[in-house]
Design an enzyme around this catalytic site. Structure first.
Site, PDB file in Angstrom:
ATOM      1  N   HIS A  30      -2.503  -2.978  -6.074  1.00  0.00           N
ATOM      2  CA  HIS A  30      -2.896  -2.631  -4.711  1.00  0.00           C
ATOM      3  C   HIS A  30      -4.407  -2.691  -4.554  1.00  0.00           C
ATOM      4  O   HIS A  30      -5.137  -1.841  -5.071  1.00  0.00           O
ATOM      5  CB  HIS A  30      -2.373  -1.233  -4.364  1.00  0.00           C
ATOM      6  CG  HIS A  30      -2.804  -0.769  -3.019  1.00  0.00           C
ATOM      7  ND1 HIS A  30      -3.114   0.546  -2.744  1.00  0.00           N
ATOM      8  CD2 HIS A  30      -3.006  -1.441  -1.845  1.00  0.00           C
ATOM      9  CE1 HIS A  30      -3.481   0.663  -1.481  1.00  0.00           C
ATOM     10  NE2 HIS A  30      -3.427  -0.534  -0.917  1.00  0.00           N
ATOM     11  N   GLU A  85      -5.341  -0.071  -7.439  1.00  0.00           N
ATOM     12  CA  GLU A  85      -4.299   0.815  -7.960  1.00  0.00           C
ATOM     13  C   GLU A  85      -3.264  -0.045  -8.681  1.00  0.00           C
ATOM     14  O   GLU A  85      -2.691  -0.967  -8.089  1.00  0.00           O
ATOM     15  CB  GLU A  85      -3.624   1.594  -6.829  1.00  0.00           C
ATOM     16  CG  GLU A  85      -4.478   2.708  -6.255  1.00  0.00           C
ATOM     17  CD  GLU A  85      -3.778   3.492  -5.157  1.00  0.00           C
ATOM     18  OE1 GLU A  85      -3.965   4.705  -5.091  1.00  0.00           O
ATOM     19  OE2 GLU A  85      -3.040   2.878  -4.360  1.00  0.00           O
ATOM     20  N   ASN A 144      -3.778   6.453  -0.624  1.00  0.00           N
ATOM     21  CA  ASN A 144      -3.220   6.527   0.728  1.00  0.00           C
ATOM     22  C   ASN A 144      -2.457   7.828   0.956  1.00  0.00           C
ATOM     23  O   ASN A 144      -2.456   8.379   2.065  1.00  0.00           O
ATOM     24  CB  ASN A 144      -2.312   5.328   0.997  1.00  0.00           C
ATOM     25  CG  ASN A 144      -3.108   4.085   1.323  1.00  0.00           C
ATOM     26  OD1 ASN A 144      -4.301   4.156   1.617  1.00  0.00           O
ATOM     27  ND2 ASN A 144      -2.469   2.929   1.249  1.00  0.00           N
ATOM     28  N   SER A 150       0.813  -1.211   0.000  1.00  0.00           N
ATOM     29  CA  SER A 150       0.000   0.000   0.000  1.00  0.00           C
ATOM     30  C   SER A 150       0.847   1.263   0.000  1.00  0.00           C
ATOM     31  O   SER A 150       0.309   2.349  -0.194  1.00  0.00           O
ATOM     32  CB  SER A 150      -0.917   0.016   1.230  1.00  0.00           C
ATOM     33  OG  SER A 150      -0.147  -0.044   2.421  1.00  0.00           O
TER      34      SER A 150
END
Length: 699
Positions: free
Chosen positions: A433, A445, A483, A412
């Site tokens: 991800h 992702e 994130n 991540s």
């Protein structure tokens, strides 16, 4: 351009829907005009029977023209569009001959309303066959007569459930609900059609009888509204999703009313809903989803993705087991871990997911060694978030892999390029991800490392779509896209805690705004230890202030969030939030005492709770600023892809049209002042909001 064909034999006529300019049949201007012309001929010279079918095995009719709906700026214009569709359906229903719809593939929205206008519906038992009225997901309700005809087939309770949820059903479920009259396997369509057409014209009435009683009807509709409201417990439905209360009110007004009056009310209501901002925002989200599924990169990798037959997943934890379940949609999966208990937990998790699709369970094999790795087309690691541990795993696995196998990481935040340094074939290494929980969250992702090949990237993107996920390609930067932007959001919530605001108050304001959960509950769900680790890493990477000291104290005290018996900001019972956590209260900073002059008692005062709008600005604006920075830096290649990532990755409220969409209506000068009030630099690229404003315009 061919739209449809009208064919005749002595026994019957057929309208064959056959778009040559689009991948699916839609009820756009061309199709509506062609159907009207076909009905002119059929009314002048009625056949013994009529069948309406499609020559596309994956699509009967996918729905009405969404772009036409998006262009509506006036309620009267929307009403006229609905009336045109209604008139067409009434002409079909009033033909003197029996009419049957043969449904194979998607019959959604206006497509199902077309089928409902027929006397009989025959559905082909095929995985592609889906029937539903998903209009509520576009901020409207059925407008081509669906609110009138669906209850005549299924009864009111089922009809309400189908329309209010927008969910589709397969052929067998549709027959069980009374939505279709017959289900047949592929190749047996003619026999099924002959059977239903032999019954002549259909006669249907609205049922059950007790729905005619106003007090009973009010009770049923009130319960339907309560169930709908429970899905959006913190939202004011009339503002966020106005189609829900509008549909319930429409049914209350028109149940058992004469058909003409009921259709007029349906058209009027649809016209009003079509001009709402919610409708425009949800149409934008609809297009964002389709754009990700059909992006050029996905098309380029589709053939390679179709050849993936075996996947190896390393790490049987929450993410690994979830990814294994996702991959089992199309592939045989080996779930690897080093401990028997870890693998057993992972298989139990997959079994709980597989209640929705039992066949997947049989495609997952547990493994305590590297058996089967040489046959794998794709390897995905979901082990501990430590760069050296991941490097060691890749270096260990690579010599056993076929040279065409992909080696993917679910990291991540760690650098994919750094992982490539451990491999002899870095071109086949990429990030994939997933978001937690992987079976539920749509976004993936796709991360290109410095040496990832274009073919590998395309294959990963196409594989995501094959697994019912939505791929967004992002650059290999710390935190990637979502994130990286989430941390300023969480950090802002942490600062509000520092200022003495209660976690429940902070989260409540964000949920009223439309977030699926508050920032602090989200931190609990992610895990406070993971939040601490990611926050420290991103603070170092971007030269920012690190996480507060009390967060480190919480982690050291075992307050790790929902996964911990001690909880985090909140206590949890069987995974469900159970209120504020007293143990956290002992660690979190207390409000600084404020002495009031001339007050002999000198009582301590907590700061006044901030208004909801202040909390929203304090938390959402830092996330917006970071997202705009990502756009400037090319972390993601478009505003649309960015908004899609937030809607499908963190559940940013769809009715707002995405993170950028939420601010697109704002005066840019006023928005700049709001940034400044939060102590934030005004982003240089606020003008990217202007094209989105045009998409969301309501007048």
């Amino acid at each position: 351009m061919e739209v449809l064909r009208l064919k005749r034999t002595d026994a019957r006529a057929e309208i064959v829907l056959a778009r040559t300019d689009k991948p699916v049949n839609v009820l756009d201007e061309a199709t509506l005009a062609a159907l009207e012309a076909a009905l002119d001929e059929l009314e002048n010279n009625p056949p013994p029977a009529l069948v309406i079918r499609s020559d596309n095995p994956r699509c009967f009719v996918a729905g009405a023209d969404v772009d036409r709906l998006a262009a509506i700026r006036d309620a009267e214009e929307g009403r006229r569009l609905a009336e045109r569709g209604q008139a067409l359906m009434r002409r079909i229903a009033r033909l003197p001959c029996p009419v049957a719809a043969l449904v194979r593939g998607a019959a959604l929205g206006g497509g199902l309303e077309l089928a409902l206008a027929c006397d009989w519906i025959v559905a082909v038992d095929d995985p592609a066959t889906k029937l539903g009225l998903p209009e509520i997901r576009l901020g409207i309700h059925p407008g081509f007569g669906g609110t009138v005809r669906l209850p005549m087939r299924t009864g009111w309770p089922v009809a309400l459930r189908l329309m209010l949820t927008g969910k589709d059903v397969d052929a067998k479920k549709a027959q069980k609900l009374g939505l279709v009259d017959a289900v047949c396997p592929p190749g047996r369509e003619e026999m099924a059609l002959a059977d239903v057409l032999a019954r002549g014209k259909a006669s249907r009435g609205q049922h059950p009888w007790w729905f005619r009683l106003p007090p009973v009807r009010k009770l049923v509709l009130r319960e339907a509204q309560k169930r709908a409201a429970a899905r959006f417990a913190h939202l004011e439905l009339e503002k966020a999703y106005p189609a829900i209360p509008a549909l319930i009110a429409l049914i209350d007004r028109t149940a058992f009313a004469p058909e003409g009056l009921a259709l007029a009310e349906e058209a009027r209501s649809l016209g009003e809903l079509a001009t709402t901002r919610t409708c425009k925002a949800l149409i934008r989200v609809f297009h964002l989803r389709n754009a990700l599924k059909n992006q050029q990169l996905v098309r380029a990798g589709q053939k390679a993705a179709e050849q993936v037959e075996r996947v190896a997943v390393y790490g049987a934890g929450v993410m690994g087991s979830g990814i294994a379940y996702v991959a089992a949609k199309t592939a045989e999966v080996d779930l690897h871990d080093v401990g028997e208990e870890a693998v057993a937990r992972g298989m139990r998790a997959i079994a709980s997911y597989a209640k929705r699709d039992p066949a997947r369970m049989g495609r997952v094999r547990p493994a305590l060694d590297d058996s089967g790795i040489s046959e794998a087309d794709v390897v995905i690691e979901a082990i501990v978030e430590d760069l050296q541990t991941k490097k060691d795993l890749f270096a260990h696995l690579e010599p056993s892999l076929r040279e065409d196998a992909l080696l993917l990481t679910n990291t991540s935040s760690l650098s994919v390029s750094a992982l490539q340094a451990a491999c002899r074939h870095p071109e086949r290494v990429a990030g994939m991800h997933f978001f937690n929980p992987a079976p539920k969250m749509p976004l993936v992702e796709v991360v290109a490392g410095a040496k990832t090949s274009k073919d590998a990237l395309a294959k990963v993107a196409a594989l995501a779509v094959a697994w019912d996920k939505l791929p967004v390609v992002v650059k290999d930067v710390p935190g990637f896209l979502v994130n990286r932007c989430l941390m300023p959001y969480l950090a802002a919530a942490f600062r509000l805690v520092d200022q003495g605001q209660r976690p429940a108050h902070i989260d409540g304001a964000l949920k009223v705004y439309g977030m699926p959960m508050g920032a602090l509950e989200l931190a609990d769900r992610v895990g406070l230890d993971i939040c601490l680790h990611v926050a420290q890493g991103l603070a170092e990477a971007y030269g920012r202030e690190g996480p507060p000291a009390w967060l480190d104290k919480m982690v050291k005290a075992g307050l790790l969030g929902a996964k911990s018996e001690k909880g985090g900001f909140y206590a949890y019972e069987k995974g469900k939030l159970a209120g504020p956590n007293p143990e956290a209260g002992a660690i979190l900073p207390q409000a600084a005492p404020k002495a009031r002059e001339f007050d002999a008692a000198m009582k301590d005062e907590a700061p006044a709770p901030l208004a909801d709008a202040e909390i929203v600005d304090a938390c959402i604006l830092p996330m917006l600023a970071e997202a705009l920075a990502c756009l400037r830096e090319g972390v993601v290649d478009s505003a649309d892809a960015l908004d899609a990532a937030f809607v499908f990755g963190i559940g940013f409220p769809p009715f707002r049209g995405g993170l950028l969409g939420a601010f697109a209506d704002e005066d840019l000068n006023a928005l700049a002042e709001r940034f400044q009030r939060q102590g934030l630099a005004v982003p240089e690229n606020l003008d990217v909001l202007e094209p989105i404003r045009a998409q969301l315009a309501t007048a």
